[in-house]
Design an enzyme around this catalytic site. Structure first.
Site, PDB file in Angstrom:
ATOM      1  N   LYS A  39       0.834  -1.199   0.000  1.00  0.00           N
ATOM      2  CA  LYS A  39       0.000   0.000   0.000  1.00  0.00           C
ATOM      3  C   LYS A  39       0.869   1.250   0.000  1.00  0.00           C
ATOM      4  O   LYS A  39       2.053   1.190   0.347  1.00  0.00           O
ATOM      5  CB  LYS A  39      -0.894   0.001   1.257  1.00  0.00           C
ATOM      6  CG  LYS A  39      -1.998  -1.055   1.231  1.00  0.00           C
ATOM      7  CD  LYS A  39      -2.925  -0.914   2.419  1.00  0.00           C
ATOM      8  CE  LYS A  39      -4.021  -1.970   2.413  1.00  0.00           C
ATOM      9  NZ  LYS A  39      -4.980  -1.828   1.298  1.00  0.00           N
TER      10      LYS A  39
ATOM     11  N   ARG B 293     -10.206 -11.712   1.516  1.00  0.00           N
ATOM     12  CA  ARG B 293     -11.018 -12.774   0.918  1.00  0.00           C
ATOM     13  C   ARG B 293     -10.346 -14.126   1.064  1.00  0.00           C
ATOM     14  O   ARG B 293     -11.007 -15.154   1.079  1.00  0.00           O
ATOM     15  CB  ARG B 293     -11.310 -12.424  -0.555  1.00  0.00           C
ATOM     16  CG  ARG B 293     -10.095 -12.373  -1.430  1.00  0.00           C
ATOM     17  CD  ARG B 293     -10.339 -11.607  -2.726  1.00  0.00           C
ATOM     18  NE  ARG B 293     -10.459 -10.165  -2.513  1.00  0.00           N
ATOM     19  CZ  ARG B 293     -10.754  -9.282  -3.458  1.00  0.00           C
ATOM     20  NH1 ARG B 293     -10.946  -9.693  -4.702  1.00  0.00           N
ATOM     21  NH2 ARG B 293     -10.861  -8.004  -3.168  1.00  0.00           N
TER      22      ARG B 293
HETATM   23  N1  BES Z   1      -8.354  -3.907   3.915  1.00  0.00           N
HETATM   24  C1  BES Z   1      -8.405  -3.537   2.544  1.00  0.00           C
HETATM   25  C2  BES Z   1      -9.689  -2.776   2.187  1.00  0.00           C
HETATM   26  C3  BES Z   1      -9.858  -1.417   2.814  1.00  0.00           C
HETATM   27  C4  BES Z   1      -9.294  -0.311   2.222  1.00  0.00           C
HETATM   28  C5  BES Z   1     -10.612  -1.262   3.941  1.00  0.00           C
HETATM   29  C6  BES Z   1      -9.459   0.946   2.792  1.00  0.00           C
HETATM   30  C7  BES Z   1     -10.793  -0.019   4.501  1.00  0.00           C
HETATM   31  C8  BES Z   1     -10.214   1.085   3.926  1.00  0.00           C
HETATM   32  C9  BES Z   1      -8.323  -4.776   1.663  1.00  0.00           C
HETATM   33  O1  BES Z   1      -7.550  -5.806   2.155  1.00  0.00           O
HETATM   34  C10 BES Z   1      -7.717  -4.355   0.378  1.00  0.00           C
HETATM   35  O2  BES Z   1      -6.574  -3.995   0.389  1.00  0.00           O
HETATM   36  N2  BES Z   1      -8.480  -4.429  -0.712  1.00  0.00           N
HETATM   37  C11 BES Z   1      -8.015  -4.051  -1.987  1.00  0.00           C
HETATM   38  C12 BES Z   1      -8.473  -5.107  -2.964  1.00  0.00           C
HETATM   39  C13 BES Z   1      -7.850  -4.975  -4.322  1.00  0.00           C
HETATM   40  C14 BES Z   1      -6.369  -5.298  -4.270  1.00  0.00           C
HETATM   41  C15 BES Z   1      -8.568  -5.902  -5.281  1.00  0.00           C
HETATM   42  C16 BES Z   1      -8.615  -2.690  -2.346  1.00  0.00           C
HETATM   43  O3  BES Z   1      -9.770  -2.440  -2.026  1.00  0.00           O
HETATM   44  O4  BES Z   1      -7.891  -1.890  -2.916  1.00  0.00           O
HETATM   45 MN    MN Z   2      -5.504  -5.604   1.627  1.00  0.00          MN
END
Ligand code: BES
Ligand code: MN
Ligand code: ZN
Length: 499
Positions: free
Chosen positions: A275, A349
Site C-alpha cells: 500500500k 477474501r
Molecule cells: N483492507 C483492505 C480494504 C480497505 C481499504 C478497507 C481501505 C478499509 C479502507 C483490503 O484488504 C484491500 O486492500 N483491498 C483491496 C483489494 C484490491 C487489491 C482488489 C482494495 O480495495 O484496494
Molecule cells: Mn488488503
C-alpha cells in the site's frame, strides 16, 4: 455507570441534572406536566417563547434555582412523535448525557420518553447513553480520562412499566458492553492487537460471558489445510490464530445454528502489493469485522439468545518478509480450490475463504461474514452504509431489518455472473482479483466459491469501521474519531430477531 429504574415524580430528586425529552408539536405528557407544575410553569413558558421546540437535536439547559432540588434540567428534542424510532431516542439520550458529562454532573435522572414500547425505549435510552460515554485514551501517558456521570436513574410513569424498563436497561447494557469490546479492539495499535492478542481478548470475553472457546494455532490450522489463510499469514513473525466462539454449544443438536465470520487482519500492509503510505495508515482497523463478531458474541451470550451461535475469527497479520507470499503464488484453500494470487493486498477474501469453508461443519441455517474488504465498496456507498451481498432473500431481509433497527446501515449490491468471468485464472481454479471495476462485487463472488450452505450473506464494512482518513460519524453516540464499533449491534440484533 450504574442505571436504575424507578417510578416516582422526577422533580423530587436531588440530581445534578434531570434529562427530559420532548416531542415537537405534541402536548406534554403527564410526567412532564407534573414536572412543569413543580417548576411553576417554566417548561411551558420557554416552549411558548419558542426557545424549546422539541425539534430533533434541539437542546436547552434550564436552571430551576432551588424551586426543585435538581441543579439543572437538560431538555432534548425528539422531533415529531409519529416519526419516533429507537435511533431517535438513542441520539437524544447521547446528546443529553454528553451535555451532562460536560457540565460535570455525576448523578443524572431521566424521564423515559413516551413510546408505545417501554422496553424498546429503555433499551434505546440505555444504549445511547452508554455508547456516547465511550472514550479511548490509547497510550497517551499524560492525559487523564474525563470524569463521567456515575449514576443514571430512569423514571417511568407507572409501577407497571418498571419491569419492562428494567429489561430494556439490561439489554442496552449488554449491547453497550459488546460494542465497547469491539471499539477497544479496533482502536488498539497493531503492535498490541496481534492475532494472539485478539485470541486472548476472545478468551476473556468467553470466560466472562460463558461462551465456549477454542483457539487454533498454526499447527492446527495447517492440519485443516487452510492454505489460503496460511499464505497470508506466512510473511509475519506474529503467527495466525483461528478463533472459535460458541454460544449454546451444548444444545447444538436441538437449536438452529447461525455462524458469524469476521475478518481479523490485525494489520494490512498490502504485502508485496504494498500500500501507499497514506493507504496503509488506518489498516490497524482491518480486523474490525473480527472485532464486531467478538462484540456481538458477547451480547448474544449476555442476552442468552435461544440459538446455537458460532463466531469464527481468522486472525492474521499481512506483512512483508523473505517468507511472505507473492503475486503469482498459487494457494490451495481447505475445500481444495486453488487460487492464483494477483494481489497480496486482496488478502481478506483469502482468510475468509477458509473460514467460510470451516463454517459448513456446523450445518448452519445461516452464515453471515463481515469484513473491511474493499476500497471499492467505500467508493460505492461512502461511509453511509456497508455493502450487503446475499444468496438468500429471507436472510437479506432479516439483515436489512436489523440494520433499520440499529441504524447500522447496509445496502444490497449484486453478485452477477458477469463478475465470475473476471476471476478466471490461467493457472489455478480462480484468481484473487478481477480488475479495476466492480471490486466489491468481485470480492463477493470470489467468497461464494467457498460457500456450501443455502443461506449466506457477506457484509463489506470497509467504509464503516472508523478508519483514519475516512470521514467520521456525526452520530452523537458514535465517536467522531477512531473506531465506531460498527457491526456488533447489527449482528447481535439480527441474531436476536432470527425466527
Ligand atoms: N483492507 C483492505 C480494504 C480497505 C481499504 C478497507 C481501505 C478499509 C479502507 C483490503 O484488504 C484491500 O486492500 N483491498 C483491496 C483489494 C484490491 C487489491 C482488489 C482494495 O480495495 O484496494
Ligand atoms: Mn488488503
Ligand atoms: Zn485488508
Amino acid at each position: 455507570m450504574d442505571i436504575d429504574v424507578v417510578s416516582s415524580p422526577i422533580h423530587e430528586t436531588a440530581a445534578d441534572a434531570i434529562l427530559i425529552f420532548l416531542y415537537q408539536n405534541s402536548p406534554f405528557n403527564e410526567a412532564l406536566n407534573t414536572l412543569d407544575a413543580a417548576l411553576g410553569g417554566l417548561l411551558r413558558e420557554v416552549t411558548e417563547a419558542g426557545d424549546l421546540t422539541g425539534k430533533s437535536s434541539d437542546l436547552l439547559v434550564l436552571y430551576p434555582r432551588g424551586v426543585i432540588p435538581a441543579q439543572r434540567i437538560i431538555a432534548v428534542g425528539l422531533g415529531e412523535a409519529e416519526e419516533i424510532t429507537p435511533d431517535t431516542i438513542r441520539r437524544a439520550a447521547a446528546q443529553g448525557i454528553k451535555k451532562a458529562r460536560d457540565m460535570k454532573a455525576r448523578t443524572v435522572t431521566a424521564l423515559l420518553p413516551d413510546h408505545p414500547d417501554v422496553n424498546t425505549a429503555a433499551e434505546a435510552l440505555t444504549e445511547g447513553t452508554l455508547l456516547a460515554l465511550y472514550s479511548y485514551h490509547g497510550q497517551k501517558s499524560k492525559e487523564k480520562a474525563q470524569d463521567l456521570p456515575e449514576k443514571l436513574t430512569l423514571f417511568v410513569t407507572s409501577e407497571q412499566d418498571i419491569m419492562a424498563a428494567q429489561q430494556g436497561v439490561k439489554a442496552g447494557e449488554a449491547v453497550a458492553a459488546g460494542v465497547k469490546i469491539t471499539r477497544d479492539l479496533v482502536n488498539l495499535p497493531p503492535n498490541i492487537c496481534t492475532p494472539a492478542h485478539m485470541a486472548q481478548v476472545a478468551e476473556e470475553v468467553a470466560q466472562e460471558a460463558g461462551l465456549k472457546i477454542e483457539v487454533l494455532k498454526k499447527k492446527q490450522i495447517e492440519a485443516l489445510g487452510m492454505g489460503a489463510l496460511l499464505g497470508v499469514a506466512q510473511g509475519s513473525d506474529d503467527p495466525p490464530r483461528f478463533i472459535i466462539l460458541e454460544h449454546n454449544a451444548d444444545k447444538a443438536e436441538a437449536l438452529d445454528t447461525i455462524v458469524l465470520v469476521g475478518k481479523g487482519v490485525t494489520f494490512d500492509t498490502g504485502g508485496y502489493s504494498i500500500k501507499t503510505t497514506d493507504g496503509m495508515v488506518g489498516m490497524k482497523a482491518d480486523m474490525a469485522g473480527g472485532g464486531a463478531v467478538i462484540g456481538a458474541m458477547r451480547v448474544i451470550a449476555a442476552l442468552d439468545v435461544p440459538l446455537h451461535v458460532v463466531g469464527l475469527i481468522p486472525a492474521v497479520d499481512n506483512m512483508i518478509s523473505g517468507h511472505a507470499f507473492r503475486p503469482q503464488d498459487v494457494l490451495k484453500a481447505s475445500n481444495g480450490i486453488t487460487i492464483e494470487i494477483i494481489s497480496t493486498d486482496a488478502e481478506g477474501r483469502l482468510i475468509l475463504a477458509d473460514a467460510l469453508v470451516f463454517a459448513a461443519r456446523y450445518k448452519p441455517a445461516a452464515v453471515v461474514d463481515i469484513a473491511t474488504l474493499t476500497g471499492a465498496c467505500m467508493v460505492a456507498l461512502g461511509t453511509a452504509a456497508g455493502g450487503l451481498f446475499s444468496t438468500d432473500d429471507t436472510l437479506r431481509d432479516a439483515l436489512m431489518q436489523a440494520a433499520e433497527r440499529t441504524h447500522e446501515k447496509i445496502w444490497p449490491l449484486p453478485m452477477f455472473a458477469e463478475y465470475d468471468k473476471l476471476i478466471e485464472s490461467n493457472t489455478a481454479d480462480i484468481k484473487n482479483t478481477g480488475g479495476r471495476y466492480g471490486g466489491a462485487s468481485i470480492a463477493a463472488v470470489f467468497l461464494k466459491h467457498f460457500v456450501d450452505y443455502p443461506a449466506w450473506a457477506h457484509i463489506d464494512m470497509a467504509g464503516m469501521a472508523g478508519i483514519e482518513g475516512v470521514s467520521g460519524s456525526e452520530n452523537p453516540y458514535v465517536p467522531a474519531k477512531g473506531a465506531t464499533g460498527y457491526g456488533a449491534r447489527l449482528l447481535a440484533d439480527f441474531v436476536r430477531h432470527w425466527k
